[in-house]
Design a protein around this motif. Structure first.
Motif, mmCIF file in Angstrom:
data_model
loop_
_atom_site.group_PDB
_atom_site.id
_atom_site.type_symbol
_atom_site.label_atom_id
_atom_site.label_comp_id
_atom_site.label_asym_id
_atom_site.label_seq_id
_atom_site.Cartn_x
_atom_site.Cartn_y
_atom_site.Cartn_z
ATOM 1 N N CYS A 1 0.768 -1.499 -0.236
ATOM 2 C CA CYS A 1 0.164 0.334 0.286
ATOM 3 C C CYS A 1 0.809 0.952 -0.005
ATOM 4 O O CYS A 1 1.439 0.860 0.625
ATOM 5 N N VAL A 2 0.504 2.397 -0.636
ATOM 6 C CA VAL A 2 1.489 3.269 -0.416
ATOM 7 C C VAL A 2 0.767 4.266 0.457
ATOM 8 O O VAL A 2 -0.209 4.418 0.849
ATOM 9 N N VAL A 3 1.571 5.422 1.172
ATOM 10 C CA VAL A 3 1.423 5.512 2.303
ATOM 11 C C VAL A 3 1.470 7.300 2.337
ATOM 12 O O VAL A 3 2.581 7.250 1.549
ATOM 13 N N GLN A 4 0.498 7.664 2.241
ATOM 14 C CA GLN A 4 0.627 8.938 2.795
ATOM 15 C C GLN A 4 0.685 9.689 3.801
ATOM 16 O O GLN A 4 -0.405 9.380 4.746
ATOM 17 N N TYR A 5 0.846 10.964 3.607
ATOM 18 C CA TYR A 5 0.606 11.781 5.544
ATOM 19 C C TYR A 5 0.372 13.231 4.942
ATOM 20 O O TYR A 5 0.506 13.007 4.430
ATOM 21 N N HIS A 6 -0.229 13.024 6.046
ATOM 22 C CA HIS A 6 -1.389 15.166 5.610
ATOM 23 C C HIS A 6 -0.941 15.810 7.084
ATOM 24 O O HIS A 6 -1.583 14.577 8.026
ATOM 25 N N CYS A 7 -0.546 16.784 7.021
ATOM 26 C CA CYS A 7 -0.287 17.040 8.514
ATOM 27 C C CYS A 7 -1.511 18.494 8.858
ATOM 28 O O CYS A 7 -0.568 19.638 8.362
ATOM 29 N N PRO A 8 -2.940 18.622 8.105
ATOM 30 C CA PRO A 8 -3.546 20.187 8.580
ATOM 31 C C PRO A 8 -3.187 20.642 9.729
ATOM 32 O O PRO A 8 -3.319 22.076 9.438
ATOM 33 N N SER B 1 -4.331 1.715 -0.513
ATOM 34 C CA SER B 1 -3.474 3.089 0.842
ATOM 35 C C SER B 1 -3.589 2.975 1.819
ATOM 36 O O SER B 1 -4.622 2.508 1.963
ATOM 37 N N ILE B 2 -2.431 3.570 2.581
ATOM 38 C CA ILE B 2 -2.847 3.737 3.826
ATOM 39 C C ILE B 2 -2.500 5.101 4.501
ATOM 40 O O ILE B 2 -2.023 6.020 3.995
ATOM 41 N N THR B 3 -3.650 6.399 4.636
ATOM 42 C CA THR B 3 -3.189 7.622 5.163
ATOM 43 C C THR B 3 -2.861 7.788 6.490
ATOM 44 O O THR B 3 -3.597 7.383 7.109
ATOM 45 N N VAL B 4 -1.447 8.194 6.860
ATOM 46 C CA VAL B 4 -1.443 8.879 7.994
ATOM 47 C C VAL B 4 -1.473 10.510 8.484
ATOM 48 O O VAL B 4 -1.064 11.301 8.214
ATOM 49 N N LEU B 5 -3.015 11.054 9.168
ATOM 50 C CA LEU B 5 -3.678 12.196 9.334
ATOM 51 C C LEU B 5 -2.678 12.550 10.989
ATOM 52 O O LEU B 5 -2.939 11.836 11.745
ATOM 53 N N ASP B 6 -1.503 13.591 10.369
ATOM 54 C CA ASP B 6 -1.465 14.056 11.448
ATOM 55 C C ASP B 6 -1.202 15.331 12.073
ATOM 56 O O ASP B 6 -1.560 16.321 11.138
ATOM 57 N N VAL B 7 -1.895 15.121 13.356
ATOM 58 C CA VAL B 7 -2.358 16.109 13.617
ATOM 59 C C VAL B 7 -1.943 17.357 14.621
ATOM 60 O O VAL B 7 -2.850 18.056 15.257
ATOM 61 N N THR B 8 -0.807 16.553 14.413
ATOM 62 C CA THR B 8 0.358 18.001 15.853
ATOM 63 C C THR B 8 0.028 19.598 15.421
ATOM 64 O O THR B 8 0.197 19.384 13.886
ATOM 65 N N GLY B 9 -0.124 19.736 16.111
ATOM 66 C CA GLY B 9 -0.592 21.552 15.796
ATOM 67 C C GLY B 9 -2.092 22.014 15.486
ATOM 68 O O GLY B 9 -2.689 23.115 15.552
ATOM 69 N N ARG C 1 -5.449 23.329 16.414
ATOM 70 C CA ARG C 1 -6.471 23.335 17.029
ATOM 71 C C ARG C 1 -7.565 23.256 16.477
ATOM 72 O O ARG C 1 -8.158 24.141 16.443
ATOM 73 N N VAL C 2 -8.879 23.394 17.778
ATOM 74 C CA VAL C 2 -9.866 23.521 17.265
ATOM 75 C C VAL C 2 -10.856 24.940 17.293
ATOM 76 O O VAL C 2 -11.527 25.312 17.485
ATOM 77 N N MET C 3 -10.466 25.583 18.762
ATOM 78 C CA MET C 3 -10.595 26.460 19.134
ATOM 79 C C MET C 3 -9.433 27.918 18.532
ATOM 80 O O MET C 3 -8.051 27.554 18.098
ATOM 81 N N GLY C 4 -10.253 28.809 17.858
ATOM 82 C CA GLY C 4 -8.863 29.444 17.005
ATOM 83 C C GLY C 4 -8.825 29.627 15.694
ATOM 84 O O GLY C 4 -7.430 29.978 15.481
ATOM 85 N N ALA C 5 -8.470 28.306 14.948
ATOM 86 C CA ALA C 5 -8.368 27.368 13.929
ATOM 87 C C ALA C 5 -9.543 27.025 13.075
ATOM 88 O O ALA C 5 -9.490 26.422 12.239
ATOM 89 N N HIS C 6 -10.749 27.995 12.597
ATOM 90 C CA HIS C 6 -11.279 27.637 11.960
ATOM 91 C C HIS C 6 -11.229 27.277 10.648
ATOM 92 O O HIS C 6 -11.005 26.206 9.682
ATOM 93 N N ALA C 7 -9.796 27.411 10.372
ATOM 94 C CA ALA C 7 -9.735 27.262 8.582
ATOM 95 C C ALA C 7 -8.827 25.729 8.771
ATOM 96 O O ALA C 7 -9.809 24.867 7.607
ATOM 97 N N ASN C 8 -7.973 25.328 10.102
ATOM 98 C CA ASN C 8 -8.193 24.059 9.893
ATOM 99 C C ASN C 8 -8.311 22.865 9.820
ATOM 100 O O ASN C 8 -8.767 22.161 9.160
ATOM 101 N N VAL C 9 -9.224 23.472 10.583
ATOM 102 C CA VAL C 9 -10.896 22.309 11.290
ATOM 103 C C VAL C 9 -11.782 22.754 9.681
ATOM 104 O O VAL C 9 -11.779 21.572 9.336
ATOM 105 N N GLU C 10 -12.165 23.143 9.114
ATOM 106 C CA GLU C 10 -13.255 22.946 7.773
ATOM 107 C C GLU C 10 -12.125 22.046 6.856
ATOM 108 O O GLU C 10 -12.781 21.443 5.673
#
Length: 150
Positions: free
Chosen positions: A67-74, A116-124, A126-135
Motif C-alpha cells: 500500500c502507498v503510504v500518504q501523510y497529511h499534516c493539517p 493506500s494508508i493515510t496517516v493524519l498527523d494532527v500535531t498543531g 487546534r479546534v478553537m481559534g483555527a477555523h480554517a484548519n477544522v474546515e
C-alpha cells in the motif's frame, strides 16, 4: 441478485451492499464528470508549489503489503501564506483531488484493487481559534471518504 457495476473499493466501502455500492459509484462518476477529474493530471496546477510549501503532505514509500503510504499534516498548514497567494479551501480541495489522482494513476495503477494508508498527523491542530484548519480537515475527510474509498 443485483449485478455488481462498480469497482471493488466501492463495494468494500458499502460493506458488500451491491445496490448501495452501485449507486455510490454512479454518483461518483457524475462528480468526476462535473469536475473534469479525468483531466486533472494533464491540467496545469498553478498553486502546486505554494501549496506544497505551505501544507505538509507527502507520499512515503509503501507498506509491507504494497500500500502507498500518504501523510497529511493539517495542523501545520500556513494559511497566511496560502491566502497571500490566493489559495483558499476550494483550491486546497482541488489539490487533494490532484494528489489522489496521481496516487491512483501513477504511484499505484491498480485503481480498483489497490489500497493506500493515510496517516493524519494532527500535531498543531487546534479546534478553537483555527477555523480554517477544522474546515479543511472536514473537507479533506469528506472528499477522501466519498470519492476515494478503500
Amino acid at each position: 441478485m443485483t449485478e455488481i457495476k462498480c469497482p471493488p473499493r466501492f463495494l468494500r466501502a458499502e460493506k458488500g451492499d451491491v445496490a448501495k455500492a452501485n449507486a455510490r459509484y454512479q454518483k461518483h462518476l457524475g462528480w468526476r464528470a462535473e469536475n473534469q477529474v479525468d483531466n486533472v493530471l494533464r491540467t496545469p496546477q498553478r498553486h502546486f508549489d505554494v501549496i506544497k510549501e505551505a501544507y505538509p503532505h507527502y507520499f512515503h514509500q509503501r507498506s509491507l503489503d504494497g500500500c502507498v503510504v500518504q501523510y497529511h499534516c493539517p495542523g501545520r498548514i500556513d494559511w497566511e501564506k496560502l491566502r497571500e497567494n490566493g489559495v483558499g479551501l476550494d483550491e486546497m480541495m482541488a489539490h487533494v483531488v490532484f494528489t489522489q489522482e496521481f496516487l491512483w494513476e501513477v504511484l499505484d495503477d491498480r485503481q480498483d484493487e489497490g489500497q493506500s494508508i493515510t496517516v493524519l498527523d494532527v500535531t498543531g491542530l487546534r479546534v478553537m481559534g483555527a477555523h480554517a484548519n477544522v474546515e479543511f480537515l472536514k473537507a479533506l475527510l469528506g472528499l477522501l471518504g466519498e470519492h476515494y474509498p478503500e
